[in-house]
Design a protein around this motif. Sequence first.
Motif, PDB file in Angstrom:
ATOM      1  N   VAL A  65       0.679  -1.344  -0.027  1.00  0.00           N
ATOM      2  CA  VAL A  65      -0.108  -0.051  -0.034  1.00  0.00           C
ATOM      3  C   VAL A  65       1.024   1.376  -0.010  1.00  0.00           C
ATOM      4  O   VAL A  65       0.276   2.356   0.334  1.00  0.00           O
ATOM      5  N   THR A  71      -2.808   0.094  -5.041  1.00  0.00           N
ATOM      6  CA  THR A  71      -2.551  -1.223  -3.974  1.00  0.00           C
ATOM      7  C   THR A  71      -2.401  -2.449  -4.739  1.00  0.00           C
ATOM      8  O   THR A  71      -3.322  -2.724  -5.849  1.00  0.00           O
ATOM      9  N   VAL A 412      -8.510  -3.776   3.489  1.00  0.00           N
ATOM     10  CA  VAL A 412      -8.101  -2.608   2.674  1.00  0.00           C
ATOM     11  C   VAL A 412      -8.838  -1.464   2.894  1.00  0.00           C
ATOM     12  O   VAL A 412      -9.806  -1.428   3.542  1.00  0.00           O
TER      13      VAL A 412
END
Length: 430
Positions: A65, A71, A412
């Motif tokens: 990240v 990502t 995420v």
Amino acid sequence: MPMKRLGLRKGVLSLAVLFGGVNAACINYRPAPVPLAREVAGAAPRELWNREVGRALSGRPALDVATPGDTTLYVGGYDRFLYAVALDSAGAPRWKRRLAGAVVGGALERGGSVYAATSAPDGRVYALNAGDGKTRWEQRAVKEISAPLTLADGLLLALDERGLVTALDTAAGKVRWRRLVGPGRAAPVADDAGHVVVASVDSLVRLDTRTGAVLARTATPGSVVAPLVPTGTGPDAVLLAASTDSLLVAFDPATLRVRWRARLDAPVTTPPLVFGDTVWAVSRIGTLYRVTPGAAHLATPGSVAAAPVAAGAAGGAAVGAEAGTGVGAATPAAAGVTDSTGGPAAAAGAPRELLAERVAALRWPVTAPLTALGDLLLLGGADGTVRALRHDGTEAWRLALWSPVEIAPVPVAGGFVAIGGNADIHRYAP
């Protein structure tokens, strides 16, 4: 006559191959996920996209990240490939790299490199460029590796299937030392003082990270096949281990003595989860427990847990209007689990027997590690279902993926990624 016999043998062989292929197809056949009814799914998160990547994926994924909005998920598979998937581009593949064997232990990303190890048929350790998958170095002087890799003090530690720990320097992959500790499936765990603890199937071993020297060793109650979980700081630091002997055990990381233990109702094959001052664990048959070491909940001899089970936790979901509101980036405080009740047993140095509070009895085989997502606990099962439970054990929502779900959901920004048993990757938003 010999020609007829030869023709007959060929015919029989052709039939055997035909039926063998049919049987293999039947054995490997898995039905697609059945869409869940709204009353069963609850307020499930919204799926942004899904994509199949390779075949069966395995191990612990790595997440990069470093660049906002870019990502990358790195994940290995039994098909011998390591995949880089762009999560912010609908799962588009960045690259894939075929390795020497199955990538069972997953991937590890650090400083622009992705590290991975292979199992059968050929054990090797790789350092790949995170951007394009090109090889930085490859070490062949290892055997098959199924356990995840660990980085500690500039060394990459690999535990092979013979039980040999090999320490490699990260610059060129050269072997620095080796130490035989016994076969295991969990990644070594490093501390900040130059030590690493390795779990074999029957013991814990503390090593000097610089030399590989054995500093301490202790037997474990049953096999430890799930990753060790370090938590706490200073005198309250412990290593949490889940055992196939239906125990959750906290070890002193320096001496490897047992600080406390709690008994569950079945073997524990996934790692515990620390959330604030609470340790969560789930048994193989789907019973969710919580243990609060800082509270004096001492077990009586032979007891498992006497706390009431949440209504609706077994089978039917208890879905409310607030279901799913905890979806977001995982923010559990991984510290604060202490061992400081100060009771007579603690003063005498004997391990304390704690009561594991039974929160939910799902009667459902759990196959993926627990994951924290906001205030929810996510569990993946053998049937391809991902369930989200509140801390009182009631169910907020559930999802249906390809079975089985063996990889923990990955939180995420703005949601999470779930991986099913058919190499199906799904991204969800609240």
